[in-house]
Enzyme design. Structure first.
Site, PDB file in Angstrom:
ATOM      1  CD  GLN A 123      -1.636   6.463  -4.161  1.00  0.00           C
ATOM      2  OE1 GLN A 123      -0.870   7.173  -4.814  1.00  0.00           O
ATOM      3  NE2 GLN A 123      -2.264   6.886  -3.101  1.00  0.00           N
ATOM      4  CE1 TYR A 182      -4.176  -4.117   4.355  1.00  0.00           C
ATOM      5  CE2 TYR A 182      -1.794  -4.239   4.162  1.00  0.00           C
ATOM      6  CZ  TYR A 182      -3.050  -4.286   3.576  1.00  0.00           C
ATOM      7  OH  TYR A 182      -3.164  -4.487   2.239  1.00  0.00           O
ATOM      8  CG  ASP A 220      -4.074  -0.533  -3.297  1.00  0.00           C
ATOM      9  OD1 ASP A 220      -4.648  -1.623  -3.124  1.00  0.00           O
ATOM     10  OD2 ASP A 220      -3.904   0.300  -2.391  1.00  0.00           O
ATOM     11  NE  ARG A 277      -3.780  -1.184   0.115  1.00  0.00           N
ATOM     12  CZ  ARG A 277      -4.891  -1.522   0.740  1.00  0.00           C
ATOM     13  NH1 ARG A 277      -4.879  -2.476   1.627  1.00  0.00           N
ATOM     14  NH2 ARG A 277      -6.031  -0.921   0.484  1.00  0.00           N
TER      15      ARG A 277
END
Ligand code: NAD
Length: 372
Positions: A120, A221, A123, A115
């Protein structure tokens, strides 16, 4: 490369992994792309559009350099190929990754793209979560027996609905933005401190609850919370849940069961006619009463546990997934072939099987039942 697109296996899946626009890019770069006839129909993409983009239409399991699918893909499904890219559920279904390795297939899991800013455009978790967050609000709006916006009519004034979004990652923030656009009074909550500002910047109120500095890993996360924090969260969220008309839950922890944020007692405190959309249903759900792919009624409250909401915006979700894949392939291709450079974080993160081996420690741990 000869690239073969898969027809998605799940009967409810409407997305397709590559759209014509991306295929034009791939064929212009010298690749040959084979698409099953009708594979894009339910996403609004015709065979004619695929042919015009330079794709060949065939259902045959032709030996490929690369197979592309949305998934979750299984070894049985992909046919002869040197490599596969798609959602592979590597931490939930590590045995499938072992089967890819046994078959000598290089497996690239879209779930494990870092991430990072650099990655990007690749993703796919984010692109599909954007669709899921949007769809969650629409599903909730249909299920609610009331309007979302305030209505001032000759028949009286109707108060706006209160929407609470738990988990403010990509799906949660999109749900907040969508519910705001539809005129609801929106509040949100997340365990990560960085989420407060993001929730507030969308015009929603941040609900007071435990916010933990260490709850965010280097990858962004959330980590799993302990029993004490979980109890604190449930207590802190109880009042906000009770007064909400629509609760959308999106809290997840990578590779683990989703955190339990709404107990049965909390559901019982909600007004009849209220609705919960549990976007985390496929990883166990954030509500104690959620059943995957079912709609549960409990004391007048309706709880939806949709399997994968991104399917509903199949056209745009396919378009975004397809761009993610092409961006990844462009990044990994050297002189027309896929190369996993050991110094490249993106390729090494996504690659879970290669040269007959599982090459990701977390997948190996999951396969051996070690929950690191
Ligand atoms: P996710 O789907 O894994 O989880 C959804 C949300 O649930 C997360 O925000 C998480 O913090 C939250 N959550 C987990 N446990 C919780 C609990 N017990 N209580 C309340 N909330 C809880 O998350 P995601 O949407 O995939 O995003 C993961 C991270 O990656 C986020 O930090 C996001 O900002 C970041 N991200 C970065 C980029 C980028 O830089 N390119 C792109 C996308 C996402």
């Amino acid at each position: 490369m000869l690239i073969r697109v898969l027809r998605e296996a799940h009967p409810d899946e409407r997305r397709v992994a590559l759209v014509p626009r991306s295929i034009s890019t791939l064929t212009a770069a010298g690749h040959r792309v084979i698409v099953p006839p009708g594979a894009g129909t339910r996403a609004g993409l015709t065979d004619e559009a695929y042919l015009a983009a330079g794709a060949e239409l065939s259902d045959a399991a032709i030996a490929a350099d690369l197979v592309v699918g949305l998934g979750p893909l299984t070894a049985d499904q992909i046919g002869p190929t040197k490599a596969v890219v798609g959602f592979l559920d590597p931490l939930g279904a590590p045995a499938e990754i072992a089967r890819f390795a046994d078959a000598g297939v290089t497996a690239l899991a879209m779930e494990l793209i870092p991430r990072s800013t650099l990655a990007q455009s690749m993703d796919a978790l984010s692109s599909q979560a954007t669709s899921a967050g949007y769809e969650a609000v629409l599903l909730g709006a249909f299920a609610l027996p009331r309007f979302l916006p305030m209505m001032m009519t000759a028949a009286g004034t109707i108060r706006p609905a209160k929407v609470l979004v738990l988990g403010a990652g990509v799906a949660g923030l999109q749900a907040i933005a969508t519910a705001r656009r539809l005129g609801a009074i929106v509040s949100g909550y997340d365990i990560r401190p960085a989420a407060r500002e993001q929730v507030e910047s969308l015009g929603a109120k941040f609900v007071g609850g435990p916010v933990i500095e260490t709850a965010e890993t280097a990858g962004g996360y959330a980590t799993e919370v302990d029993e004490t924090t979980r109890a604190e969260q449930q207590a802190a969220l109880a009042a906000a849940v009770a007064e909400s008309d629509l609760v959308i839950t999106t809290a997840q922890v990578q590779g683990r069961r989703a955190p339990l944020l709404i107990t049965t007692a909390m559901v019982e405190s909600m007004r009849a006619g209220s609705v919960i959309i549990d976007v985390a249903a496929s990883t166990g759900g954030n509500c104690e009463l959620t059943k995957l792919a079912e709609v549960v009624e409990h004391g007048g409250v309706t709880i939806h546990g949709p399997f994968d909401l991104a399917r509903n915006t199949a056209g745009d979700a396919s378009e975004m997934f397809s761009r993610n894949v092409v961006s990844l392939l462009t990044h990994l291709t050297r002189d027309g072939v896929l190369v996993i450079d050991p110094d490249d974080e993106i390729g090494t993160s996504a690659c879970v099987a290669r040269d007959g081996q599982i090459v990701d420690d977390r997948v190996r741990d999951a396969l051996e039942g070690r929950n690191a």
